[in-house]
Scaffold this active site. Structure first.
Site, mmCIF file in Angstrom:
data_model
loop_
_atom_site.group_PDB
_atom_site.id
_atom_site.type_symbol
_atom_site.label_atom_id
_atom_site.label_comp_id
_atom_site.label_asym_id
_atom_site.label_seq_id
_atom_site.Cartn_x
_atom_site.Cartn_y
_atom_site.Cartn_z
ATOM 1 N N GLY A 12 0.828 -1.212 0.000
ATOM 2 C CA GLY A 12 0.000 0.000 0.000
ATOM 3 C C GLY A 12 0.858 1.257 0.000
ATOM 4 O O GLY A 12 1.904 1.297 0.640
ATOM 5 N N ARG A 80 4.488 -16.378 -4.847
ATOM 6 C CA ARG A 80 3.080 -16.813 -4.910
ATOM 7 C C ARG A 80 2.362 -15.850 -5.850
ATOM 8 O O ARG A 80 1.561 -15.039 -5.452
ATOM 9 C CB ARG A 80 2.497 -16.762 -3.496
ATOM 10 C CG ARG A 80 1.208 -17.504 -3.329
ATOM 11 C CD ARG A 80 0.827 -17.591 -1.850
ATOM 12 N NE ARG A 80 -0.518 -18.134 -1.693
ATOM 13 C CZ ARG A 80 -1.617 -17.403 -1.734
ATOM 14 N NH1 ARG A 80 -1.549 -16.088 -1.894
ATOM 15 N NH2 ARG A 80 -2.796 -17.973 -1.605
ATOM 16 N N ASP A 117 5.645 -5.001 5.984
ATOM 17 C CA ASP A 117 6.067 -6.355 6.367
ATOM 18 C C ASP A 117 5.992 -7.339 5.195
ATOM 19 O O ASP A 117 6.885 -8.178 5.042
ATOM 20 C CB ASP A 117 5.257 -6.856 7.572
ATOM 21 C CG ASP A 117 3.759 -6.908 7.292
ATOM 22 O OD1 ASP A 117 3.254 -5.981 6.627
ATOM 23 O OD2 ASP A 117 3.111 -7.864 7.732
ATOM 24 N N THR A 139 4.920 2.155 6.038
ATOM 25 C CA THR A 139 3.500 1.827 6.160
ATOM 26 C C THR A 139 2.823 2.785 7.139
ATOM 27 O O THR A 139 3.430 3.188 8.138
ATOM 28 C CB THR A 139 3.226 0.386 6.633
ATOM 29 O OG1 THR A 139 1.861 0.266 7.064
ATOM 30 C CG2 THR A 139 4.088 -0.030 7.808
ATOM 31 N N ASP A 141 0.621 1.795 8.985
ATOM 32 C CA ASP A 141 0.224 0.958 10.131
ATOM 33 C C ASP A 141 1.269 0.978 11.254
ATOM 34 O O ASP A 141 0.953 0.635 12.392
ATOM 35 C CB ASP A 141 0.018 -0.497 9.690
ATOM 36 C CG ASP A 141 -0.997 -0.622 8.566
ATOM 37 O OD1 ASP A 141 -1.858 0.265 8.440
ATOM 38 O OD2 ASP A 141 -0.915 -1.610 7.816
ATOM 39 N N ASP A 143 3.598 -1.080 11.805
ATOM 40 C CA ASP A 143 3.657 -2.411 12.421
ATOM 41 C C ASP A 143 4.940 -3.182 12.118
ATOM 42 O O ASP A 143 5.020 -4.384 12.379
ATOM 43 C CB ASP A 143 2.431 -3.237 12.001
ATOM 44 C CG ASP A 143 2.332 -3.406 10.482
ATOM 45 O OD1 ASP A 143 3.173 -2.856 9.756
ATOM 46 O OD2 ASP A 143 1.400 -4.097 10.033
ATOM 47 N N ARG A 185 -4.730 -2.095 10.060
ATOM 48 C CA ARG A 185 -4.731 -3.569 9.975
ATOM 49 C C ARG A 185 -4.769 -4.219 11.352
ATOM 50 O O ARG A 185 -5.637 -3.903 12.140
ATOM 51 C CB ARG A 185 -3.523 -4.034 9.169
ATOM 52 C CG ARG A 185 -3.968 -4.537 7.847
ATOM 53 C CD ARG A 185 -3.007 -5.294 7.018
ATOM 54 N NE ARG A 185 -1.609 -5.134 7.248
ATOM 55 C CZ ARG A 185 -0.708 -5.964 6.781
ATOM 56 N NH1 ARG A 185 -1.078 -7.018 6.098
ATOM 57 N NH2 ARG A 185 0.569 -5.756 7.000
ATOM 58 N N GLU A 236 -9.690 -0.406 12.547
ATOM 59 C CA GLU A 236 -10.430 -1.358 11.700
ATOM 60 C C GLU A 236 -10.262 -2.794 12.200
ATOM 61 O O GLU A 236 -11.118 -3.647 11.977
ATOM 62 C CB GLU A 236 -9.969 -1.245 10.243
ATOM 63 C CG GLU A 236 -8.492 -1.559 10.047
ATOM 64 C CD GLU A 236 -8.012 -1.415 8.614
ATOM 65 O OE1 GLU A 236 -8.830 -1.124 7.726
ATOM 66 O OE2 GLU A 236 -6.800 -1.592 8.389
ATOM 67 N N ARG A 280 -23.269 7.995 15.006
ATOM 68 C CA ARG A 280 -22.946 8.186 13.593
ATOM 69 C C ARG A 280 -21.529 7.656 13.333
ATOM 70 O O ARG A 280 -20.692 7.638 14.229
ATOM 71 C CB ARG A 280 -22.990 9.661 13.198
ATOM 72 C CG ARG A 280 -24.375 10.254 13.159
ATOM 73 C CD ARG A 280 -25.181 9.741 11.958
ATOM 74 N NE ARG A 280 -26.465 10.411 11.840
ATOM 75 C CZ ARG A 280 -27.584 10.028 12.437
ATOM 76 N NH1 ARG A 280 -27.576 8.967 13.233
ATOM 77 N NH2 ARG A 280 -28.715 10.684 12.246
HETATM 78 O O1 F6P Z 1 -1.272 -1.627 5.177
HETATM 79 C C1 F6P Z 1 -1.764 -0.378 4.826
HETATM 80 C C2 F6P Z 1 -3.275 -0.401 4.720
HETATM 81 O O2 F6P Z 1 -3.730 0.890 4.396
HETATM 82 C C3 F6P Z 1 -4.001 -0.938 5.955
HETATM 83 O O3 F6P Z 1 -4.069 0.008 6.999
HETATM 84 C C4 F6P Z 1 -5.328 -1.336 5.360
HETATM 85 O O4 F6P Z 1 -5.923 -2.354 6.139
HETATM 86 C C5 F6P Z 1 -4.951 -1.854 3.996
HETATM 87 O O5 F6P Z 1 -3.688 -1.284 3.677
HETATM 88 C C6 F6P Z 1 -5.931 -1.509 2.912
HETATM 89 O O6 F6P Z 1 -5.539 -2.130 1.734
HETATM 90 P P1 F6P Z 1 -6.162 -1.790 0.296
HETATM 91 O O7 F6P Z 1 -5.551 -0.496 -0.165
HETATM 92 O O8 F6P Z 1 -5.762 -2.934 -0.569
HETATM 93 O O9 F6P Z 1 -7.640 -1.668 0.471
#
Ligand code: F6P
Length: 368
Positions: A12, A80, A117, A139, A141, A143, A185, A236, A280
Site C-alpha cells: 500500500g 506466490r 512487512d 507503512t 500501520d 507495524d 490492519r 479497523e 454516527r
Molecule cells: O497496510 C496499509 C493499509 O492501508 C491498511 O491500513 C489497510 O488495512 C490496507 O492497507 C488496505 O488495503 P487496500 O488499499 O488494498 O484496500
C-alpha cells in the site's frame, strides 16, 4: 561491482514514498556517483521487466508529493504469483527464478525495496536466493518490528487527527456518539496516536479486546455527567472479547487477502440499541494514505533513503534501515519480519490516555 542500484515501492502507498525515492537517487548520484533504476509497480515490474532509469531531474521537487512515482502493487509476490488477475479462485505459481534472472539482466548491484512487512518478507526471500537487498520500512500501520517508526505513519496520524477534530464540533452540536474508524490492519498504533491527539473519549485497538458493556457504561456516564457527546476512535482491526474482527472483503489474489472494515457501523448499531443515544459513523479509509507528508515523515524518509543508498553503495545487503532511539541503523531483514510490532499494553501512550480520562473499552484500567 555494477555502478547502479535498483529501487522499487511495493504494498500500500503512503505519504513520504517519493521523498524516500528522491533521497535514494540523489544520495547515489551525489555521494557515490551511482545511477538508480526505478522498477515499476513493485515486484510486478521485476516479473514483467518494466523499469526505467531515474535521473536527478526525475526526483527533483517530489519531496512534498503523495503516492509513488514508480507505482506499486500488493498482488505481486514472486513466490506466490497469481496466474491471472482478479480471478474468483486464483491459482498461484512461483516465478522467483524468473525474477532472479530479470534482476541479473538489470545489471545492478543491489535492490532497495521500500515497503511494509509483506514487501520486506518477499525481499528477504529474494535475498536468500542471492539477490542483494536493502529494505526501507514503509507503512501507515507502523507495524514493522525493530524500528520505532515507519515513514507514512506520522502523516496518516495527522490526517486522522484533523478528521477527529472536525467530527468533535458536530458531535458536540448534535449530542451524538461519533465513531471514527481508522486503518492500521492488525495493530492499533494509528488509532492510539490519532485518538490521543484528537482527545478521543474511547480508543479501541486490536491489542485490547473491548467489552460492549464497558463502552456503553462510559458513554452513558459521560451523558449523565453533562457531556452529551462521545468520540470513539476505533481501529479497523479492533475486536470484542470473543476475538472476532470485522472483515469487509477478501482480495484473493493479494499478498494479504483480508480487507478489514465495518467495525464502526457494527458498534454504532449496538451502542444505539443499548444506550438509546444517536450514533454516527465516519470511515476514514484511504484518505489516510494520501496527501503530502508531514515534516516528521519528510525528514525520516530522507534519512531512511540516504542511509539505504549509503549501505547499498557500500556493498551491504540483507538488511533494512531502522529508526532506533533517534539514530538510523542497519538491522537484519530477517528480524523485521519475525513478528508484527503490536502496541505493548504497558505503552506510555496508553497510560497517558487513561490518566486524562480516555477509556480503552474495558472495565478498569489496561494492565499488561
Ligand atoms: O497496510 C496499509 C493499509 O492501508 C491498511 O491500513 C489497510 O488495512 C490496507 O492497507 C488496505 O488495503 P487496500 O488499499 O488494498 O484496500
Amino acid at each position: 561491482m555494477p555502478k547502479k542500484l535498483a529501487v522499487l515501492t511495493a504494498g500500500g502507498d503512503c505519504p513520504g514514498i517519493n521523498a524516500v525515492i528522491r533521497a535514494v537517487v540523489k544520495t547515489a548520484i551525489n555521494d557515490y556517483g551511482m545511477e538508480t533504476i526505478g522498477i515499476e509497480d513493485g515486484f510486478l515490474g521485476l516479473v514483467e521487466e518494466r523499469w526505467r532509469a531515474l535521473a536527478y531531474s526525475d526526483v527533483s521537487g517530489i519531496i512534498t508529493h503523495g503516492g509513488t512515482i514508480l507505482g506499486t502493487s500488493n498482488k505481486a509476490d514472486p513466490f506466490r504469483f497469481p496466474k491471472s488477475s482478479g480471478a474468483d479462485e486464483p491459482e498461484f505459481e512461483d516465478v522467483s527464478d524468473a525474477v532472479m534472472r530479470n534482476f541479473e539482466r538489470l545489471g545492478v548491484s543491489t535492490l532497495v525495496a521500500i515497503g511494509g512487512d509483506g514487501t520486506l518478507s518477499i525481499a528477504n526471500g529474494l535475498q536468500q536466493k542471492g539477490m542483494p537487498v536493502v529494505g526501507i520500512p514503509k507503512t501507515i500501520d507502523n507495524d514493522v518490528d525493530c524500528t520505532d517508526y515507519t515513514f507514512g505513519f506520522d502523516s496518516a496520524a495527522a490526517t486522522a487527527t484533523e478528521a477527529i477534530d472536525k467530527i468533535h464540533t458536530t458531535a458536540q452540536s448534535h449530542h451524538r456518539v461519533m465513531i471514527i474508524e481508522v486503518m492500521g490492519r492488525y495493530v492499533g498504533w494509528l488509532a492510539l496516536y490519532s485518538g490521543v491527539a484528537g482527545g478521543g473519549d474511547l480508543i479501541l485497538i486490536p491489542e485490547i479486546p473491548f467489552s460492549l458493556d464497558a463502552i456503553c457504561d462510559r458513554v452513558m456516564a459521560r451523558s449523565r455527567g453533562g457531556k452529551r457527546f462521545s468520540i470513539v476512535v476505533v481501529s479497523e482491526g479492533a475486536r470484542n472479547e470473543s476475538g472476532e474482527m470485522v472483515v469487509r472483503k477478501m482480495v484473493k489474489d493479494s499478498t494479504d487477502p483480508v480487507r478489514l472494515g465495518g467495525i464502526a457501523a457494527a458498534l454504532a448499531a449496538q451502542i444505539e440499541e443499548r444506550t438509546r443515544l444517536e450514533a454516527r459513523v465516519t470511515v476514514l479509509g484511504h484518505l489516510q494514505r494520501g496527501g503530502t507528508p508531514t515534516a516528521f515523515d519528510r525528514v525520516l524518509a530522507t534519512r531512511f533513503g540516504r542511509e539505504a543508498a549509503a549501505q547499498a553503495c557500500g556493498g551491504k545487503q540483507g538488511i533494512f534501515v531502522a529508526l532506533q532511539c533517534g539514530d538510523i541503523v542497519p538491522v537484519p531483514l530477517a528480524d523485521a519480519i519475525a513478528r508484527l510490532k503490536t502496541v505493548p499494553l504497558d505503552h506510555h501512550a496508553i497510560q497517558s490516555a487513561e490518566s486524562v480520562g480516555t477509556s480503552f473499552g474495558v472495565k478498569g484500567p489496561v494492565r499488561p
